[in-house]
Design an enzyme around this catalytic site. Structure first.
Site, PDB file in Angstrom:
ATOM      1  N   ASP A  43       7.801  -1.386  -7.526  1.00  0.00           N
ATOM      2  CA  ASP A  43       6.996  -1.980  -6.445  1.00  0.00           C
ATOM      3  C   ASP A  43       6.007  -0.952  -5.909  1.00  0.00           C
ATOM      4  O   ASP A  43       6.392   0.136  -5.487  1.00  0.00           O
ATOM      5  CB  ASP A  43       7.907  -2.431  -5.293  1.00  0.00           C
ATOM      6  CG  ASP A  43       7.097  -3.028  -4.150  1.00  0.00           C
ATOM      7  OD1 ASP A  43       6.452  -4.070  -4.370  1.00  0.00           O
ATOM      8  OD2 ASP A  43       7.082  -2.444  -3.045  1.00  0.00           O
ATOM      9  N   TYR A  48      -0.594   1.921  -0.822  1.00  0.00           N
ATOM     10  CA  TYR A  48       0.216   3.137  -1.007  1.00  0.00           C
ATOM     11  C   TYR A  48      -0.603   4.253  -1.668  1.00  0.00           C
ATOM     12  O   TYR A  48      -0.175   5.398  -1.739  1.00  0.00           O
ATOM     13  CB  TYR A  48       1.476   2.857  -1.847  1.00  0.00           C
ATOM     14  CG  TYR A  48       2.417   1.819  -1.278  1.00  0.00           C
ATOM     15  CD1 TYR A  48       2.239   1.303   0.017  1.00  0.00           C
ATOM     16  CD2 TYR A  48       3.484   1.323  -2.022  1.00  0.00           C
ATOM     17  CE1 TYR A  48       3.102   0.333   0.528  1.00  0.00           C
ATOM     18  CE2 TYR A  48       4.351   0.363  -1.511  1.00  0.00           C
ATOM     19  CZ  TYR A  48       4.145  -0.136  -0.244  1.00  0.00           C
ATOM     20  OH  TYR A  48       4.997  -1.094   0.254  1.00  0.00           O
TER      21      TYR A  48
HETATM   22  N1  LIG Z   1       5.776  -5.080   1.988  1.00  0.00           N
HETATM   23  C1  LIG Z   1       5.825  -4.183   2.923  1.00  0.00           C
HETATM   24  O1  LIG Z   1       5.120  -4.280   3.938  1.00  0.00           O
HETATM   25  C2  LIG Z   1       6.746  -3.019   2.772  1.00  0.00           C
HETATM   26  C3  LIG Z   1       7.051  -2.218   3.880  1.00  0.00           C
HETATM   27  C4  LIG Z   1       7.906  -1.142   3.691  1.00  0.00           C
HETATM   28  C5  LIG Z   1       8.456  -0.909   2.445  1.00  0.00           C
HETATM   29  N2  LIG Z   1       8.142  -1.695   1.385  1.00  0.00           N
HETATM   30  C6  LIG Z   1       8.700  -1.449   0.029  1.00  0.00           C
HETATM   31  O2  LIG Z   1      10.106  -1.295   0.152  1.00  0.00           O
HETATM   32  C7  LIG Z   1      10.493  -0.046  -0.407  1.00  0.00           C
HETATM   33  C8  LIG Z   1      11.713   0.496   0.284  1.00  0.00           C
HETATM   34  O3  LIG Z   1      11.431   0.899   1.602  1.00  0.00           O
HETATM   35  P1  LIG Z   1      11.654   2.404   2.079  1.00  0.00           P
HETATM   36  O4  LIG Z   1      11.641   3.296   0.893  1.00  0.00           O
HETATM   37  O5  LIG Z   1      10.675   2.678   3.140  1.00  0.00           O
HETATM   38  O6  LIG Z   1      13.075   2.319   2.793  1.00  0.00           O
HETATM   39  P2  LIG Z   1      14.583   2.268   2.222  1.00  0.00           P
HETATM   40  O7  LIG Z   1      14.593   2.046   0.766  1.00  0.00           O
HETATM   41  O8  LIG Z   1      15.339   1.352   3.098  1.00  0.00           O
HETATM   42  O9  LIG Z   1      15.079   3.738   2.569  1.00  0.00           O
HETATM   43  C9  LIG Z   1      14.539   4.873   1.959  1.00  0.00           C
HETATM   44  C10 LIG Z   1      15.228   6.053   2.597  1.00  0.00           C
HETATM   45  O10 LIG Z   1      16.594   6.055   2.245  1.00  0.00           O
HETATM   46  C11 LIG Z   1      16.940   7.260   1.600  1.00  0.00           C
HETATM   47  N3  LIG Z   1      17.795   6.943   0.467  1.00  0.00           N
HETATM   48  C12 LIG Z   1      17.459   6.274  -0.668  1.00  0.00           C
HETATM   49  N4  LIG Z   1      18.514   6.160  -1.481  1.00  0.00           N
HETATM   50  C13 LIG Z   1      19.548   6.754  -0.858  1.00  0.00           C
HETATM   51  C14 LIG Z   1      20.903   6.960  -1.202  1.00  0.00           C
HETATM   52  N5  LIG Z   1      21.411   6.535  -2.371  1.00  0.00           N
HETATM   53  N6  LIG Z   1      21.693   7.638  -0.330  1.00  0.00           N
HETATM   54  C15 LIG Z   1      21.197   8.083   0.843  1.00  0.00           C
HETATM   55  N7  LIG Z   1      19.925   7.912   1.229  1.00  0.00           N
HETATM   56  C16 LIG Z   1      19.096   7.247   0.385  1.00  0.00           C
HETATM   57  C17 LIG Z   1      15.637   7.874   1.138  1.00  0.00           C
HETATM   58  O11 LIG Z   1      15.713   9.280   1.175  1.00  0.00           O
HETATM   59  P3  LIG Z   1      15.676  10.169  -0.209  1.00  0.00           P
HETATM   60  O12 LIG Z   1      14.243  10.250  -0.625  1.00  0.00           O
HETATM   61  O13 LIG Z   1      16.253  11.461   0.256  1.00  0.00           O
HETATM   62  O14 LIG Z   1      16.547   9.480  -1.206  1.00  0.00           O
HETATM   63  C18 LIG Z   1      14.645   7.371   2.190  1.00  0.00           C
HETATM   64  O15 LIG Z   1      14.670   8.202   3.330  1.00  0.00           O
HETATM   65  C19 LIG Z   1       9.232   0.822  -0.265  1.00  0.00           C
HETATM   66  O16 LIG Z   1       9.263   1.955  -1.070  1.00  0.00           O
HETATM   67  C20 LIG Z   1       8.166  -0.177  -0.616  1.00  0.00           C
HETATM   68  O17 LIG Z   1       8.065  -0.303  -2.021  1.00  0.00           O
HETATM   69  C21 LIG Z   1       7.297  -2.753   1.534  1.00  0.00           C
END
Ligand SMILES: NC(=O)c1ccc[n+]([C@@H]2O[C@H](COP(=O)([O-])OP(=O)(O)OC[C@H]3O[C@@H](n4cnc5c(N)ncnc54)[C@H](OP(=O)(O)O)[C@@H]3O)[C@@H](O)[C@H]2O)c1
Length: 281
Positions: A43, A48
């Site tokens: 995604d 981004y």
């Molecule tokens: N459509 C929209 O408006 C929108 C908005 C926001 C996000 N998104 C999409 O959704 C995706 C996910 O959102 P996000 O990355 O912001 O939040 P998330 O996936 O809920 O959380 C990411 C956070 O969790 C940590 N993490 C990941 N895997 C882990 C694990 N196994 N154990 C412990 N911590 C872990 C990561 O740190 P580390 O790097 O240390 O692993 C990072 O700080 C985005 O990348 C994007 O593609 C879309």
């Protein structure tokens, strides 16, 4: 891997990698690492400013294009630009996008939707959908569309489970995809005692328990990570299953707490904000 079947028959992996807030170098490394672990869903988004890096990681993986499910999103300032999809394809260095979303219900999103419908009919996009739309805004698209949205990407995690919205989407044949599936790294969410207890029972981390809950609840997940060990763990979700009773206990954690809420002022700013897509590495 488990798959969702979209309303046009296309199969979409239930788990993938997100790339929000990743620099081009970080995105290239994370996506490549994910593809090497077995992930097949990526995604990204115009906003981004890492689509070129995603395209490079796909090439470097050595996988065939058709083995990967590539998802990206049109940004509001591009909704009225006739060549927005073509330019997105060029940045990703690919002939087609598997799933293209309207990123925000801002500005002239109907014009953006029409661009996506055109690209869908031309075969440049295999499925189209929406992101951050509420029920009323989705209904507005349903009322005017020629091609039904297949996916809604929105904030979902155990603290904000969107049960009512999901009932509406089920009725309309739209699949939900969870952003912030891990609460954007919120420690309070990840360290809930229930996840620690279930993690011990199944030999999994708290994050894996949360992601497994999503999949069993029908939410496609795209956790973001820069950490190769987390990337590997976040895909290792298909060798255990939570019981109905455990799923119900997680349902009880819902407190309708969102980490992000847009305001009309923010949506207005999104239309004026032009991501520097041409300057990316
Ligand atoms: N459509 C929209 O408006 C929108 C908005 C926001 C996000 N998104 C999409 O959704 C995706 C996910 O959102 P996000 O990355 O912001 O939040 P998330 O996936 O809920 O959380 C990411 C956070 O969790 C940590 N993490 C990941 N895997 C882990 C694990 N196994 N154990 C412990 N911590 C872990 C990561 O740190 P580390 O790097 O240390 O692993 C990072 O700080 C985005 O990348 C994007 O593609 C879309």
């Amino acid at each position: 891997m488990e798959y969702a079947t979209l309303n046009n028959g296309i199969k979409m992996p239930m788990a993938g990698i997100g790339t929000f807030l990743l620099t081009p170098d970080e995105a290239e490394a994370s996506v490549l690492s994910a593809l090497q672990c077995g992930y097949r869903l990526i995604d990204t988004a115009n906003a981004y400013v890492n689509e070129k890096a995603v395209g490079r990681a796909m090439k470097r993986s050595g996988l065939k294009r058709e083995e990967i499910f590539l998802e990206t999103k049109l940004w509001p300032s591009f909704y009225e630009q006739g060549d927005a999809v073509e330019k997105t394809l060029q940045r990703l260095d690919t002939d087609y996008i598997d799933l293209l979303l309207i990123h925000q219900p801002a500005g002239n999103y109907v014009a953006g939707y029409r661009l996506m419908e055109k690209a869908y009919k031309e075969g440049k996009v295999k499925a189209i959908g929406l992101s951050n739309f509420n029920e009323k805004q989705i209904q507005e698209i349903l009322d005017i569309c020629e091609v039904k949205p297949a996916v809604l990407q929105t904030e979902v995690h155990p603290y904000s489970q969107e049960k009512k919205l999901k009932e509406f989407l089920d009725k309309e044949g739209i699949v939900i995809q969870a952003w912030y599936p891990l609460g954007h790294g919120d420690k309070a969410l990840q360290q809930e005692p229930l996840f620690t207890e279930l993690g011990k029972k199944y030999g999994k981390s708290n994050a894996q328990v949360i992601l497994r809950w999503h999949i069993q609840d029908g939410n496609i997940v795209i956790p973001g990570s820069k950490n190769p060990a987390h990337i590997k763990d976040n895909f290792d979700l298909f060798d255990f299953a939570l019981t109905d009773d455990e799923m119900a206990k997680i349902t009880a954690l819902d407190k309708q707490k969102r980490y992000y809420t847009s305001t009309p002022e923010m949506l207005k700013k999104y239309v004026e904000m032009v991501p520097p897509v041409d300057e990316q590495k």
